[in-house]
Design a protein around this motif. Structure first.
Motif, short mmCIF file in Angstrom:
data_model
loop_
_atom_site.label_atom_id
_atom_site.label_comp_id
_atom_site.label_asym_id
_atom_site.label_seq_id
_atom_site.Cartn_x
_atom_site.Cartn_y
_atom_site.Cartn_z
N ARG A 78 0.82 -1.23 0.00
CA ARG A 78 0.00 0.00 0.00
C ARG A 78 0.85 1.27 0.00
O ARG A 78 0.44 2.30 0.52
N LYS A 79 2.02 1.18 -0.60
CA LYS A 79 2.91 2.33 -0.73
C LYS A 79 3.27 2.59 -2.20
O LYS A 79 4.08 3.45 -2.49
N TYR A 92 4.87 0.47 -4.16
CA TYR A 92 6.11 -0.20 -4.56
C TYR A 92 5.87 -1.27 -5.64
O TYR A 92 6.65 -1.40 -6.58
#
Length: 188
Positions: free
Chosen positions: A106-107, A109
């Motif tokens: 959830r970033k 990446y």
């Protein structure tokens, strides 16, 4: 020729080293991470080391086999996960996959790493079509594929086996021309 790492704004996709085995095994031993994958937990360091040594014999993606890259943050060198590519025999089609530590999700990446891999496959290897598959309930992975421009092409019922358990398998595809048109639209 050795594989040259792919560098993005926040990440470096690089060949694995034997020093990555413990982290790789830890990531694959996490039940949440393994839930939609083809391996069972726990995943031993010895098994991770064997996979890393097999991949290290290759100089990059080659037709007929899987190639995996470690994905680390540029800011601190910490591994967030890995990406994998299977280049089909004729070299015109590739399949990709990605696995992140639970704390790294959830970033953005997975999207950033997969985009770098897709760009590499299209521009360096001349891949025409990129495929991915996932469990139909793996919504986060499906969202990553959608952000990258993949289109869902169907679901095979009870087609994916992990030992004695079977599940459905959702298939996605992305054409090089659609990827390139998307990039041109973003540049405008």
């Amino acid at each position: 020729m050795t594989f040259t790492p792919l560098v993005t704004e926040r990440l470096v996709l690089r060949p694995f080293t034997e020093d990555d085995a413990e982290d790789f095994a830890l990531r694959r031993s996490d039940p949440d991470t393994a839930a939609y994958q083809a391996w069972r937990v726990p995943y031993s360091v010895e098994r991770a080391l064997a996979l890393i040594q097999d991949v290290a014999r290759k100089d990059g993606p080659t037709p007929g086999g899987w190639y995996q890259l470690d994905v680390e943050r540029r800011a601190d060198g910490m591994t967030v996960g890995d990406v994998a590519v299977y280049l089909h025999e004729h070299g015109h089609t590739a399949e990709i996959g990605y696995t992140l530590h639970t704390w790294a999700r959830r970033k953005g990446y997975a999207t950033e790493a997969a985009a770098a891999l897709i760009e590499h496959l299209i521009t360096v290897h001349g891949v025409h079509r990129i495929e991915a598959s996932t469990h139909p309930q793996n919504i986060r992975s499906i969202r990553v594929l959608e952000r990258l421009g993949f289109q869902q092409e169907g679901v095979k019922r009870e087609a994916y086996w992990v030992e004695d358990e079977v599940s459905d398998d959702a298939f996605f595809g992305l054409l090089a021309r659609d990827w390139q048109a998307r990039g041109e639209a973003l540049a405008v």
